[in-house]
Design a protein around this motif. Structure first.
Motif, PDB file in Angstrom:
ATOM      1  N   TRP A 182     -25.089 -47.599   3.805  1.00  0.00           N
ATOM      2  CA  TRP A 182     -25.107 -48.959   4.351  1.00  0.00           C
ATOM      3  C   TRP A 182     -24.132 -49.818   3.536  1.00  0.00           C
ATOM      4  N   ILE A 183     -24.125 -49.773   2.271  1.00  0.00           N
ATOM      5  CA  ILE A 183     -23.242 -50.585   1.736  1.00  0.00           C
ATOM      6  C   ILE A 183     -21.710 -50.143   1.952  1.00  0.00           C
ATOM      7  N   THR A 184     -21.524 -49.012   2.180  1.00  0.00           N
ATOM      8  CA  THR A 184     -20.121 -48.821   2.789  1.00  0.00           C
ATOM      9  C   THR A 184     -19.756 -49.264   3.861  1.00  0.00           C
ATOM     10  N   SER A 185     -20.830 -49.142   4.751  1.00  0.00           N
ATOM     11  CA  SER A 185     -20.623 -49.987   6.273  1.00  0.00           C
ATOM     12  C   SER A 185     -20.270 -51.274   6.194  1.00  0.00           C
ATOM     13  N   ARG A 186     -20.873 -51.882   5.110  1.00  0.00           N
ATOM     14  CA  ARG A 186     -20.640 -53.374   4.975  1.00  0.00           C
ATOM     15  C   ARG A 186     -19.213 -53.631   4.654  1.00  0.00           C
ATOM     16  N   LEU A 187     -18.844 -52.708   3.439  1.00  0.00           N
ATOM     17  CA  LEU A 187     -17.565 -52.918   3.003  1.00  0.00           C
ATOM     18  C   LEU A 187     -16.341 -52.682   4.074  1.00  0.00           C
ATOM     19  N   GLU A 188     -16.532 -51.708   4.669  1.00  0.00           N
ATOM     20  CA  GLU A 188     -15.930 -51.464   5.811  1.00  0.00           C
ATOM     21  C   GLU A 188     -15.641 -52.486   6.585  1.00  0.00           C
ATOM     22  N   ASN A 189     -16.815 -53.164   6.985  1.00  0.00           N
ATOM     23  CA  ASN A 189     -16.640 -54.424   8.015  1.00  0.00           C
ATOM     24  C   ASN A 189     -15.856 -55.359   7.270  1.00  0.00           C
ATOM     25  N   LEU A 190     -16.047 -55.635   6.179  1.00  0.00           N
ATOM     26  CA  LEU A 190     -15.479 -56.811   5.234  1.00  0.00           C
ATOM     27  C   LEU A 190     -14.013 -56.463   5.305  1.00  0.00           C
ATOM     28  N   CYS A 191     -13.490 -55.264   5.168  1.00  0.00           N
ATOM     29  CA  CYS A 191     -12.215 -54.853   5.084  1.00  0.00           C
ATOM     30  C   CYS A 191     -11.407 -55.154   6.365  1.00  0.00           C
ATOM     31  N   LEU A 236      -9.110 -50.233   0.870  1.00  0.00           N
ATOM     32  CA  LEU A 236      -9.629 -48.941   1.499  1.00  0.00           C
ATOM     33  C   LEU A 236      -9.791 -48.164   0.320  1.00  0.00           C
ATOM     34  N   HIS A 237      -9.034 -47.883  -0.487  1.00  0.00           N
ATOM     35  CA  HIS A 237      -8.887 -47.026  -1.655  1.00  0.00           C
ATOM     36  C   HIS A 237      -9.951 -47.624  -2.604  1.00  0.00           C
ATOM     37  N   MET A 238      -9.958 -48.841  -2.674  1.00  0.00           N
ATOM     38  CA  MET A 238     -11.065 -49.427  -3.878  1.00  0.00           C
ATOM     39  C   MET A 238     -12.456 -49.412  -3.341  1.00  0.00           C
ATOM     40  N   VAL A 239     -12.669 -49.398  -2.099  1.00  0.00           N
ATOM     41  CA  VAL A 239     -13.816 -48.924  -1.318  1.00  0.00           C
ATOM     42  C   VAL A 239     -14.503 -47.630  -1.586  1.00  0.00           C
ATOM     43  N   ALA A 267      -7.036 -44.357   6.637  1.00  0.00           N
ATOM     44  CA  ALA A 267      -6.546 -44.591   7.716  1.00  0.00           C
ATOM     45  C   ALA A 267      -5.533 -45.653   7.604  1.00  0.00           C
ATOM     46  N   LYS A 268      -4.437 -45.650   8.507  1.00  0.00           N
ATOM     47  CA  LYS A 268      -3.183 -46.776   8.468  1.00  0.00           C
ATOM     48  C   LYS A 268      -3.916 -48.148   8.453  1.00  0.00           C
ATOM     49  N   ASP A 269      -4.939 -48.465   8.847  1.00  0.00           N
ATOM     50  CA  ASP A 269      -5.485 -49.962   8.796  1.00  0.00           C
ATOM     51  C   ASP A 269      -7.332 -49.749   8.593  1.00  0.00           C
ATOM     52  N   ALA A 270      -7.767 -51.007   8.346  1.00  0.00           N
ATOM     53  CA  ALA A 270      -9.198 -51.148   8.167  1.00  0.00           C
ATOM     54  C   ALA A 270      -9.852 -50.706   9.503  1.00  0.00           C
ATOM     55  N   PHE A 274     -12.597 -47.894   9.782  1.00  0.00           N
ATOM     56  CA  PHE A 274     -13.987 -48.086   9.972  1.00  0.00           C
ATOM     57  C   PHE A 274     -14.536 -47.164  11.188  1.00  0.00           C
ATOM     58  N   ALA A 275     -13.650 -46.803  11.982  1.00  0.00           N
ATOM     59  CA  ALA A 275     -13.945 -45.881  13.169  1.00  0.00           C
ATOM     60  C   ALA A 275     -14.101 -44.331  12.500  1.00  0.00           C
ATOM     61  N   GLN A 276     -13.481 -43.928  11.532  1.00  0.00           N
ATOM     62  CA  GLN A 276     -13.652 -42.788  11.011  1.00  0.00           C
ATOM     63  C   GLN A 276     -14.774 -42.771  10.212  1.00  0.00           C
TER      64      GLN A 276
END
Length: 300
Positions: A182-191, A236-239, A267-270, A274-276
């Motif tokens: 869930w932390i990954t999900s939140r990070l992807e969302n903020l990205c 995204l690398h840092m995530v 991916a090429k963008d956030a 997020f979709a991946q």
């Protein structure tokens, strides 16, 4: 709050992901003495007991006071002679910046000779923008500056607000995959917010992230002095690297889809990333579900 001083240079040491003491000034590494280890574990158990109560909505006022009994006061003097005392339960250091977690704020103290870092922090926040359909009010998960001061010794101090039950991610130790997810999900969302704003944060790390364990909310409060106005996949690398560090010893227990995602090329963008990640949630965890974070089961 426990403090450990480096025997080589006198700098303050922190506990790394291997459980050793690491000096961020001279890179010296030490193992805990038996007494230090006992004191450290007592402090961590006290913190985790309170955080677990918060996560399960059973925390009482006495629980809050119990953890704040461990607070340590750090005193500073401003350039105009005003005294500032920060009562904090956790002090981290990232990129040479001291980070104090107080009850309702996070305070950053920037080293002297780097006056532009605090200004860059504030200027970067002005570049953030949010989609018109932002029903979650994502701005609450980014810093809101409440004060900035020049200290007598030339350092700069900057304070941002935070809810009381929000704590630095680095204070929780290693977390199992279901909670790291869930932390990954939140990070992807903020990205995605950063992508939308055309901002590269550049400082996503355990010391720059804060969470509410009970509500599964994540706040990106630190590291903004490293940001710049451009798009890229650096965040995204840092995530991925941050989540690996967060899981620590639990990484091998993560579903194969999760581990492959963390090792994959971004991916090429956030938005596409997020979709991946959403596919990992479906295939690796059987969909989204809320898992209470019982910190009493977390190994120290």
């Amino acid at each position: 709050m426990l403090n450990f001083k480096c025997r080589n240079c006198g700098g303050e040491m922190s506990v790394d992901r291997r459980g050793d003491l690491l000096c961020s000034y001279c890179d010296s590494r030490f193992v805990f003495t038996d007494r230090d280890l006992k004191d450290y574990k007592e402090f961590r158990y006290k913190m985790l007991y309170y955080l677990s109560a918060v996560a399960n909505k059973t925390a009482a006022d006495s629980d809050a006071e119990r953890i704040w009994e461990s607070a340590e006061g750090e005193q500073f003097e401003t350039a105009d002679g005003t005294d500032i005392v920060i009562n904090h339960i956790y002090m981290g250091r990232y990129d040479g910046v001291e980070i104090y977690t107080a009850r309702n704020s996070v305070v950053f103290v920037f080293p002297s000779g780097c006056p532009g870092l605090a200004d860059r922090f504030g200027n970067s926040l002005k570049c953030l923008s949010y989609p018109s359909a932002d029903v979650r009010d994502l701005s609450q998960y980014f810093p809101h500056i409440t004060g900035q001061f020049t200290l007598k010794d030339g350092r700069m101090m900057l304070a941002v607000s935070k809810p009381e039950n929000v704590f630095p991610l680095g204070a929780f130790g290693s977390l199992p995959p279901v909670h790291a997810a869930w932390i990954t999900s939140r990070l992807e969302n903020l990205c995605c917010v950063l992508e939308y704003s055309g901002v590269m944060h550049g400082g996503i790390d355990l010391e720059s992230l804060f969470i509410n364990a009970g509500t599964h909310e994540l706040y990106l409060l630190g590291g903004w002095w490293k940001s710049r106005t451009e798009r890229g996949v650096s965040d995204l690398h840092m995530v991925r690297n941050t989540v690996k560090k967060l899981m620590g010893r639990y990484l091998s227990q993560a579903p194969g889809e999760y581990r492959r995602f963390l090792d994959s090329v971004t991916a090429k963008d956030a938005y596409d990333d997020f979709a991946q990640w959403d596919q990992v949630i479906q295939k690796g965890f059987g969909g989204r579900r809320f898992e209470k974070l019982d910190l009493t089961d977390i190994k120290i």
